[in-house]
Scaffold this motif. Structure first.
Motif, mmCIF file in Angstrom:
data_model
loop_
_atom_site.group_PDB
_atom_site.id
_atom_site.type_symbol
_atom_site.label_atom_id
_atom_site.label_comp_id
_atom_site.label_asym_id
_atom_site.label_seq_id
_atom_site.Cartn_x
_atom_site.Cartn_y
_atom_site.Cartn_z
ATOM 1 N N THR A 1 19.180 42.385 -13.742
ATOM 2 C CA THR A 1 20.640 42.449 -13.618
ATOM 3 C C THR A 1 21.090 41.433 -12.577
ATOM 4 O OG1 THR A 1 20.880 44.018 -11.797
ATOM 5 C CG2 THR A 1 20.581 44.956 -13.993
ATOM 6 N N GLU B 1 23.574 41.554 -10.413
ATOM 7 C CA GLU B 1 23.878 42.110 -9.089
ATOM 8 C C GLU B 1 22.602 42.298 -8.266
ATOM 9 O OE1 GLU B 1 26.973 42.973 -8.032
ATOM 10 O OE2 GLU B 1 27.994 42.454 -9.889
ATOM 11 N N ARG C 1 31.215 41.401 -3.668
ATOM 12 C CA ARG C 1 30.753 42.192 -4.812
ATOM 13 C C ARG C 1 31.662 43.392 -5.037
ATOM 14 N NH1 ARG C 1 24.610 44.447 -5.134
ATOM 15 N NH2 ARG C 1 25.082 46.283 -6.337
ATOM 16 N N THR D 1 34.229 44.524 -8.297
ATOM 17 C CA THR D 1 34.308 45.858 -8.889
ATOM 18 C C THR D 1 35.738 46.375 -8.826
ATOM 19 O OG1 THR D 1 32.044 46.299 -8.261
ATOM 20 C CG2 THR D 1 33.397 48.212 -8.706
ATOM 21 N N SER E 1 27.344 44.076 -17.773
ATOM 22 C CA SER E 1 27.049 44.422 -16.365
ATOM 23 C C SER E 1 26.672 43.188 -15.562
ATOM 24 C CB SER E 1 25.925 45.452 -16.298
ATOM 25 O OG SER E 1 26.324 46.619 -16.958
ATOM 26 N N THR E 2 26.343 42.095 -16.267
ATOM 27 C CA THR E 2 26.058 40.860 -15.532
ATOM 28 C C THR E 2 27.335 40.296 -14.927
ATOM 29 O OG1 THR E 2 26.220 39.726 -17.644
ATOM 30 C CG2 THR E 2 24.010 40.159 -16.833
ATOM 31 N N MET F 1 29.747 45.303 -11.896
ATOM 32 C CA MET F 1 29.100 46.622 -11.866
ATOM 33 C C MET F 1 30.149 47.667 -11.484
ATOM 34 S SD MET F 1 25.932 46.613 -12.737
ATOM 35 C CE MET F 1 24.996 47.936 -11.981
ATOM 36 N N ALA G 1 28.024 52.251 -15.890
ATOM 37 C CA ALA G 1 27.247 51.211 -16.574
ATOM 38 C C ALA G 1 26.186 51.877 -17.431
ATOM 39 C CB ALA G 1 26.586 50.294 -15.556
ATOM 40 N N THR H 1 29.230 47.449 -18.663
ATOM 41 C CA THR H 1 30.007 48.226 -17.692
ATOM 42 C C THR H 1 31.316 48.658 -18.348
ATOM 43 O OG1 THR H 1 29.013 47.090 -15.831
ATOM 44 C CG2 THR H 1 31.129 48.136 -15.422
#
Lengths: 166, 277
Positions: A31, A33, B112, B116, B208-209, B212, B240, B245
């Motif tokens: 993945t 992340e 990050r 989201t 999901s890449t 997330m 996810a 996601t």
């Protein structure tokens, strides 16, 4: 804690390996992340331990060893999570996300679906070009087992790609 | 040694041979064998093809965000490293270096979390505009097959909407209205519209890449972790699963868990348990 190689040189060497580290990280974690976290942790660890790097030997192998260890720590963390079974957490994302239209995508999907032990060794040898000795050092396995592990991994990949490769 | 066993050993050696890692005596033995054994020669050719493809397989590059984040981190750390090299004020400069790295790490973590949060915001905005009739659907159909097929070739992942038998409890309770493309940071994802008890439900899906799930209360149901939060008066659930996601936005009862019915149609609904905020 004095660095033995100039700081700028150290940073440039690190940045030169960023794509390779990321490629290895995404192949381990599957993945984006997780892979980004792994690369960041590796860079942090590298700079923290820069004093141990004397500019000799294989800098790239040293970074990959740090990355691999960071991943093992992450695996331990995930395995101990009460609610996320490790094998469920690491779903083969590529297999679901990429359209299976051309050969490169099929190879990506096949690689992503290999077990971790086979994925990592293929990336290290066939994509990153490490020698068997370097691979043994990164994976902390006896040098004599590298060839047989690689043989099994390629055989499995060939099986998955049967008919796909012209 | 049976011939097959010998071939199996030679085929392992083919791996080392192609990698240039086979010691000279073994190499010469293998070459002799390959000259006389068609099976092993075929094996060698096949492995060679795989190897060629792997060596030329396109690499996945680190994202610009990751690269620039790390470059920024090291430019913060550079002056401290100079101090370290000079061996002056070592304890103080080491502390400053660690603090600088910590700040930079926190910044990366924030980036990050931002992604989201933007994703959740996008799902809520999409839903709000749908409620206000400001966002038309690009495909209008109650058929999961038609809507799923409409996305084919338009998005970079495979989306298959759940199909329930006609006249089942679930098709009576909710209805698929249609779908449209949704843009998130230049990448297209799926925005699917359902209606249940006269209330609109919006489902936004991305790989999901790209993003997330996160934020709000964490709820575990089986193997999945759901994130429940309220935004602009709507209930939002993100999670996810299988490399994708999802964000589900609705105004349904409780905290929107009822909207999960559009996909999860088992007779026994999953029990949700609150983990932490």
């Amino acid at each position: 804690m004095a660095m033995r190689i100039p700081y700028r040189k150290f940073v440039n060497q690190l940045l030169e390996q960023l794509d390779s580290m990321y490629g290895f990280a995404i192949m381990l974690s599957r993945t984006r992340e997780e892979a980004e976290d792994l690369v960041q942790q590796t860079c942090m660890k590298a700079i923290e331990n820069a004093s141990r790097c004397n500019g000799q030997g294989n800098f790239k192998a040293w970074l990959f060893t740090i990355l691999k260890n960071a991943w093992l720590n992450r695996v331990r963390e995930l395995s101990s999570h009460p609610n996320i079974p490790f094998d469920e957490f690491h779903l083969p994302a590529f297999a679901f996300v990429l359209p299976q239209e051309d050969e490169a995508l099929q190879i990506s999907a096949a690689l992503a679906s290999l077990p971790l032990e086979q994925r990592e060794i293929i990336v290290l040898r066939d994509m990153e070009g490490f020698t068997y000795d370097e691979i043994a050092s990164i994976l902390e396995c006896p040098p004599g087992t590298v060839m047989s592990r690689l043989h099994r991994a390629r055989a499995q990949l060939r099986k998955l790609l049967e008919g796909a490769l012209r | 040694v049976k011939p097959e066993a010998a071939c199996a050993d030679y085929q392992i050696q083919v791996t080392g041979y192609l990698d240039g890692e086979l010691p000279a005596p073994a190499k010469s033995q293998l070459e002799n064998h390959l000259a006389s054994c068609e099976t092993c020669r075929q094996y060698w050719l096949q492995e060679k093809v795989i190897l060629e493809r792997l060596r030329h397989h396109p690499r996945i590059a680190a994202s610009t965000d990751l690269r620039s984040g790390i470059e920024a981190r090291f430019s913060i750390a550079a002056p401290m490293a100079t101090m370290l090299r000079s061996r002056i004020f070592i304890p103080a400069s080491a502390l400053i270096l660690l603090v600088a790295i910590g700040i930079a790490s926190w910044a990366m973590h924030d980036a990050r979390a931002d992604r989201t949060s933007q994703f959740t915001k996008l799902a809520v905005e999409t839903h709000l505009r749908r409620v206000n009739h400001q966002l038309p659907l690009e495909v209008i159909s109650s058929s999961p097959e038609i809507v799923s097929n409409w996305f084919s070739g338009k998005i970079n992942f495979h989306l298959e909407l759940p199909r329930h038998p006609k006249d089942s409890l679930y098709t009576e309770k909710y209805a698929l209205e249609g779908a449209r493309l949704v843009d998130f940071n230049g990448e297209y994802g799926a925005g699917v519209s359902y209606r249940m008890e006269d209330q609109l439900i919006t489902l936004v899906v991305f790989p999901s890449t790209a993003v997330m799930p996160g934020g709000g209360d964490r709820v575990v149901s089986g193997k999945l972790i759901f994130h429940l939060q309220d935004q602009k008066g709507f209930h939002v659930i993100t999670w996810a699963d299988h490399g994708l996601t999802y964000a589900l936005v609705s105004n349904l009862e409780e905290r929107g868990q009822q909207s999960c019915m559009v996909c999860h149609h088992q007779n026994s609904e999953p029990r949700l348990s609150l983990l932490s905020r």
